[in-house]
Design a protein around this motif. Structure first.
Motif, PDB file in Angstrom:
ATOM      1  N   TYR A 181      68.426  41.302  58.808  1.00 37.67           N
ATOM      2  CA  TYR A 181      68.390  42.140  57.760  1.00 37.67           C
ATOM      3  C   TYR A 181      68.722  43.397  58.078  1.00 37.67           C
ATOM      4  O   TYR A 181      69.569  44.553  57.432  1.00 37.67           O
ATOM      5  N   ARG A 185      72.067  45.705  57.218  1.00 40.66           N
ATOM      6  CA  ARG A 185      72.120  46.360  55.613  1.00 40.66           C
ATOM      7  C   ARG A 185      71.373  47.851  56.899  1.00 40.66           C
ATOM      8  O   ARG A 185      70.993  48.794  56.220  1.00 40.66           O
ATOM      9  N   ARG A 187      69.285  50.695  60.347  1.00 41.59           N
ATOM     10  CA  ARG A 187      67.936  50.559  59.976  1.00 41.59           C
ATOM     11  C   ARG A 187      67.540  52.600  59.581  1.00 41.59           C
ATOM     12  O   ARG A 187      67.930  53.046  59.674  1.00 41.59           O
ATOM     13  N   PRO A 188      66.489  52.775  57.697  1.00 44.73           N
ATOM     14  CA  PRO A 188      66.538  53.634  57.198  1.00 44.73           C
ATOM     15  C   PRO A 188      65.125  54.740  58.805  1.00 44.73           C
ATOM     16  O   PRO A 188      64.507  53.251  58.929  1.00 44.73           O
ATOM     17  N   GLU A 193      66.739  57.212  52.373  1.00 47.78           N
ATOM     18  CA  GLU A 193      67.212  56.252  52.686  1.00 47.78           C
ATOM     19  C   GLU A 193      66.442  54.922  52.122  1.00 47.78           C
ATOM     20  O   GLU A 193      67.035  53.943  52.148  1.00 47.78           O
ATOM     21  N   THR A 196      67.149  53.116  49.071  1.00 45.29           N
ATOM     22  CA  THR A 196      68.571  52.307  49.105  1.00 45.29           C
ATOM     23  C   THR A 196      68.509  51.154  49.650  1.00 45.29           C
ATOM     24  O   THR A 196      69.347  50.222  49.240  1.00 45.29           O
ATOM     25  N   HIS A 197      66.732  50.396  50.173  1.00 43.54           N
ATOM     26  CA  HIS A 197      67.096  49.262  50.676  1.00 43.54           C
ATOM     27  C   HIS A 197      66.443  48.583  49.999  1.00 43.54           C
ATOM     28  O   HIS A 197      65.367  48.899  48.542  1.00 43.54           O
ATOM     29  N   ASP A 198      66.609  46.789  49.587  1.00 44.26           N
ATOM     30  CA  ASP A 198      65.713  46.065  49.399  1.00 44.26           C
ATOM     31  C   ASP A 198      63.958  46.057  50.571  1.00 44.26           C
ATOM     32  O   ASP A 198      64.184  46.012  51.301  1.00 44.26           O
ATOM     33  N   GLY A 243      64.354  41.106  52.679  1.00 44.62           N
ATOM     34  CA  GLY A 243      64.107  42.383  52.301  1.00 44.62           C
ATOM     35  C   GLY A 243      63.625  43.087  53.511  1.00 44.62           C
ATOM     36  O   GLY A 243      62.912  42.601  54.406  1.00 44.62           O
TER      37      GLY A 243
END
Length: 300
Positions: A181, A185, A187-188, A193, A196-198, A243
């Motif tokens: 993942y 996508r 790394r927040p 941030e 906005t991620h799953d 996610g």
């Protein structure tokens, strides 16, 4: 000739009141049958017998199941008092057991039952081969006062009276992502941030919503594109890279494919071992409780 009382000579057995109380509290024969481990035909027969003894109908069929009549409602408090007395007798009888044999009912969350207990129970089988374990995985707190279980492992402070509780430690929780993942996508690093991620969320539970709100970000449940209340399924989704997800640190750190993210949103979960005070003098229950406590302390 005088009319004969149909209830004459017939005793009001506890089994009949037990069936009655189960139907009142669950609202249906099917749900009541699961509670008291009896078949629906047996419960139906017991209700009819009780109605015959009392000479009055106790239930009418409603849109949502069986609705108690006014006569039934007048019996509920007395039936519950009898249930409490029966439970007390059972618990005291259990407390007299001095042998290390027999059955112990253990309940825990689904995650603990799957991820913590298998190895511990395997070791217990070797140490105490004459003790049998009935394991009840459930994210609902079983009622120890009603003997739904003898011992419970809980992640929240016990609230029922007459319970003996030992705090074994705490289980930290972190936010994790599968490497697959994160590679896809990124790394927040901030809450702005992260939203906005799953993130794998819960369906009915509002726990994660409250965690976000405490961090200053109020979101709706739709912010989580995959939602499931079963924590084992959530763990599988996390491992598959569906996610980001919250997981116990002791589990997340074991997995090479998971990476912990720098978010401190969840306080550590307390781990309690709980049992009713009346059963702590039962040798087998005390032995299982002590074995679990020692094993879980090492694990934590």
């Amino acid at each position: 000739m005088a009319k004969r009382d149909v209830s004459a000579g017939r005793s009001l057995q506890w089994s009949l009141l037990r069936a009655f109380l189960a139907v009142v509290e669950t609202g249906s024969l099917s749900a009541a049958s699961h509670r008291v481990s009896a078949t629906q035909p047996t419960l139906s027969r017991q209700i009819r017998e009780l109605e015959s003894i009392l000479g009055t109908p106790l239930f009418v069929r409603g849109a949502r199941g069986l609705d108690p009549t006014e006569a039934a409602l007048r019996l509920v408090d007395d039936a519950r008092a009898m249930a409490a007395a029966a439970d007390a007798i059972t618990l005291k009888a259990l407390g007299q057991s001095t042998t290390l044999s027999g059955t112990v009912r253990l309940t825990s969350s689904v995650m603990v039952a799957n991820m913590w207990l298998p190895r511990i129970l395997a070791e217990l089988r070797i140490a105490e081969p004459d003790i049998q374990i009935e394991l009840i995985p459930s994210d609902l707190n079983q009622n120890l006062l009603r003997r739904d279980a003898d011992i419970a492992i809980r992640m929240a402070d016990p609230t029922q009276d007459a319970l003996i509780a030992r705090k074994l430690g705490e289980a930290p929780v972190g936010l994790y992502g599968a490497q697959s993942y994160i590679a896809r996508r990124g790394r927040p690093t901030t809450m702005n941030e992260l939203i906005t991620h799953d993130v794998i969320g819960f369906d009915r539970s509002e726990v994660i919503l409250k965690l976000y709100a405490a961090a200053g970000h109020s979101v709706a449940r739709e912010a989580f594109p995959i939602r499931c209340d079963d924590q084992m399924v959530g763990w599988g989704l996390l491992m598959a890279g569906a996610g980001l997800g919250f997981a116990q640190v002791m589990l997340g750190e074991r997995e090479e494919t998971l990476e912990r993210l720098d978010f401190d949103l969840v306080p550590p979960m307390p781990v309690w071992l709980v049992m009713h005070e009346e059963v702590r003098s039962s040798a087998r229950i005390r032995r299982v409780a002590d074995f679990l406590a020692a094993s879980l302390k090492r694990l934590l």
